[in-house]
Design a protein around this motif. Structure first.
Motif, PDB file in Angstrom:
ATOM      1  N   PRO A 100      37.326  33.872  41.690  1.00 49.24           N
ATOM      2  CA  PRO A 100      38.190  34.799  42.426  1.00 49.24           C
ATOM      3  C   PRO A 100      37.400  35.640  43.430  1.00 49.24           C
ATOM      4  CG  PRO A 100      37.788  35.608  40.210  1.00 49.24           C
ATOM      5  CD  PRO A 100      37.181  34.240  40.272  1.00 49.24           C
ATOM      6  N   PRO A 101      37.850  35.701  44.677  1.00 48.82           N
ATOM      7  CA  PRO A 101      37.194  36.582  45.649  1.00 48.82           C
ATOM      8  C   PRO A 101      37.525  38.036  45.362  1.00 48.82           C
ATOM      9  CG  PRO A 101      39.160  35.606  46.620  1.00 48.82           C
ATOM     10  CD  PRO A 101      39.002  34.980  45.264  1.00 48.82           C
ATOM     11  N   VAL A 102      36.658  38.934  45.815  1.00 46.89           N
ATOM     12  CA  VAL A 102      36.913  40.374  45.670  1.00 46.89           C
ATOM     13  C   VAL A 102      37.809  40.786  46.827  1.00 46.89           C
ATOM     14  CG1 VAL A 102      35.875  42.657  45.445  1.00 46.89           C
ATOM     15  CG2 VAL A 102      34.645  40.644  44.606  1.00 46.89           C
ATOM     16  N   GLU A 103      39.078  41.033  46.530  1.00 48.01           N
ATOM     17  CA  GLU A 103      40.066  41.270  47.580  1.00 48.01           C
ATOM     18  C   GLU A 103      40.621  42.686  47.520  1.00 48.01           C
ATOM     19  OE1 GLU A 103      41.996  36.923  48.406  1.00 48.01           O
ATOM     20  OE2 GLU A 103      42.804  38.024  46.690  1.00 48.01           O
ATOM     21  N   PRO A 104      40.986  43.247  48.700  1.00 47.83           N
ATOM     22  CA  PRO A 104      41.539  44.607  48.732  1.00 47.83           C
ATOM     23  C   PRO A 104      42.949  44.656  48.161  1.00 47.83           C
ATOM     24  CG  PRO A 104      41.589  43.616  50.918  1.00 47.83           C
ATOM     25  CD  PRO A 104      40.851  42.655  50.047  1.00 47.83           C
ATOM     26  N   VAL A 105      43.239  45.750  47.442  1.00 48.00           N
ATOM     27  CA  VAL A 105      44.591  45.960  46.917  1.00 48.00           C
ATOM     28  C   VAL A 105      45.145  47.306  47.378  1.00 48.00           C
ATOM     29  CG1 VAL A 105      44.308  44.469  44.914  1.00 48.00           C
ATOM     30  CG2 VAL A 105      43.649  46.875  44.742  1.00 48.00           C
ATOM     31  N   GLU A 147      35.561  44.592  39.957  1.00 51.48           N
ATOM     32  CA  GLU A 147      36.441  45.587  40.571  1.00 51.48           C
ATOM     33  C   GLU A 147      35.578  46.676  41.189  1.00 51.48           C
ATOM     34  OE1 GLU A 147      40.519  48.097  39.375  1.00 51.48           O
ATOM     35  OE2 GLU A 147      39.460  46.880  37.879  1.00 51.48           O
ATOM     36  N   ALA A 165      38.663  41.351  41.798  1.00 54.04           N
ATOM     37  CA  ALA A 165      38.388  39.909  41.766  1.00 54.04           C
ATOM     38  C   ALA A 165      39.156  39.300  40.602  1.00 54.04           C
ATOM     39  CB  ALA A 165      36.893  39.655  41.622  1.00 54.04           C
ATOM     40  N   ILE A 178      42.530  36.380  40.185  1.00 50.35           N
ATOM     41  CA  ILE A 178      43.583  35.600  40.833  1.00 50.35           C
ATOM     42  C   ILE A 178      44.968  35.929  40.263  1.00 50.35           C
ATOM     43  CG2 ILE A 178      42.032  33.700  41.432  1.00 50.35           C
ATOM     44  CD1 ILE A 178      43.237  32.122  39.090  1.00 50.35           C
ATOM     45  N   GLN A 185      45.859  39.213  39.369  1.00 54.21           N
ATOM     46  CA  GLN A 185      46.134  40.640  39.405  1.00 54.21           C
ATOM     47  C   GLN A 185      47.472  40.964  40.061  1.00 54.21           C
ATOM     48  OE1 GLN A 185      46.104  43.210  41.861  1.00 54.21           O
ATOM     49  NE2 GLN A 185      46.015  41.777  43.578  1.00 54.21           N
ATOM     50  N   HIS A 235      39.310  47.294  45.406  1.00 55.89           N
ATOM     51  CA  HIS A 235      39.134  45.851  45.501  1.00 55.89           C
ATOM     52  C   HIS A 235      39.053  45.247  44.099  1.00 55.89           C
ATOM     53  CE1 HIS A 235      37.867  47.256  49.454  1.00 55.89           C
ATOM     54  NE2 HIS A 235      37.955  46.032  49.904  1.00 55.89           N
ATOM     55  N   HIS A 278      41.693  45.164  36.932  1.00 60.30           N
ATOM     56  CA  HIS A 278      41.055  43.985  36.345  1.00 60.30           C
ATOM     57  C   HIS A 278      41.059  44.107  34.823  1.00 60.30           C
ATOM     58  CE1 HIS A 278      38.146  40.824  35.454  1.00 60.30           C
ATOM     59  NE2 HIS A 278      38.321  40.398  36.690  1.00 60.30           N
TER      60      HIS A 278
END
Length: 321
Positions: free
Chosen positions: A300-305, A231, A312, A314, A316, A310, A244
């Motif tokens: 899990p990719p580090v994705e924006p929220v 995160e 990582a 799946i 969240q 961000h 996370h």
């Protein structure tokens, strides 16, 4: 602060060879930015890869792959001679103030050694500069004639900081600079780093395992586990609403100074796995209270929220629906 980061770490990976042809996966595909004038905290348990990441950025250990774009230049693409020109701009404060100072050298020589790297003149000008630096870190200029064993841990760390700022760097990696100090001294050193950041316009990567320290000093936080980013985002946002499970577990174990404030503890069982044989899929899944079957097969990719935050994980989205 400018929008363009002073340092942009992209897909940093560092592997070490181990016995029998095995590989230590110390840092794996780590990315984060450090804005000019900001302090970013790199946090995680021992063995999470945070120190290796910090030293790789400075090329104190050579990275396996990735990029570290500093002021528009990829440090990992520079030759040894080219990198030498950047040493003055990037410095480090080491964790252990006892072993990082040469016990056979006087303080004037320890700080003066740093000044030698930038061709600072010897003689009176050198002595005046050493005195100025000692004043900056809250020590008497008279200490220049003493040896490291004559100082306390907190004073030694101040000397280490003086050495780091001697060459007027733009960027400093502070590698757990207060973890070896008494609790009563830690706040003093943290306040010093905060003051120097403002006074000298420093940009910092602050490595720590204590999240309360990072919350106090850092603008943004990057949470690492077993070499990977779990995160990252603005400190206030991550601390107020961690997304996370690992970040939540770390925050649950951090001390809370307010006796009326309570945190719900999140179970965190077992020890961190070996980086020689990290778990498949999400590396945190073997200790995660919210792990699902898919976590064992998907990295899990580090994705924006939202809001620069961000994560990582799946799960969240469903966990925070």
């Amino acid at each position: 602060m400018a929008d363009t980061p002073l340092l942009s770490v992209q897909n940093l990976t560092k592997h070490f060879p181990a016995r029998n042809g095995r590989i230590v996966h110390a840092v794996e595909d780590v990315s984060f930015d450090v804005r000019r004038g900001a302090t970013v905290g790199l946090v995680g348990e021992s063995g999470s890869g945070k120190t290796t990441a910090g030293r790789s950025v400075l090329r104190l250990v050579e990275p396996t792959s990735g990029k570290a774009i500093f002021d528009g230049v990829d440090l990992f693409g520079l030759g040894a001679r080219e990198m030498l020109a950047y040493r003055r701009r990037l410095q480090i404060v080491f964790q252990d103030p006892f072993s990082s100072l040469n016990p056979r050298m006087r303080i004037s020589a320890i700080i003066g050694e740093a000044l030698d790297t930038c061709g600072y003149p010897r003689g009176r000008a050198r002595a005046e500069r050493v005195a100025e630096l000692l004043n900056l870190v809250g020590l008497s200029p008279d200490y220049a004639t003493r040896f490291p064993h004559e100082f306390s841990g907190g004073q030694r760390q101040r000397i280490g900081i003086a050495r780091a700022i001697a060459v007027e760097p733009e960027f400093i990696v502070a590698d757990e600079p207060v973890s070896a100090l008494d609790v009563s001294v830690q706040a003093q050193v943290l306040n010093l780093l905060g003051d120097l950041r403002k006074k000298l316009g420093l940009t910092m990567l602050f490595i720590a395992h204590d999240l309360s320290v990072v919350e106090y000093l850092c603008d943004e936080v990057v949470v690492m586990y077993l070499g990977r980013v779990m995160e990252r985002g603005p400190s206030r946002q991550v601390y107020a609403a961690p997304r996370h499970p690992y970040t939540k577990a770390l925050l649950a174990t951090a001390p809370v100074p307010d006796p009326t404030r309570r945190r719900t503890r999140v179970p965190l069982q077992g020890d961190i796995p070996s980086p020689i044989a990290p778990p498949s899929g999400c590396v945190f899944r073997t200790r995660c209270p919210s792990a699902a079957p898919a976590c064992s097969t998907t990295i899990p990719p580090v994705e924006p929220v939202g809001g620069g935050h961000h994560v990582a994980c799946i799960r969240q989205a469903e966990l925070f629906a």
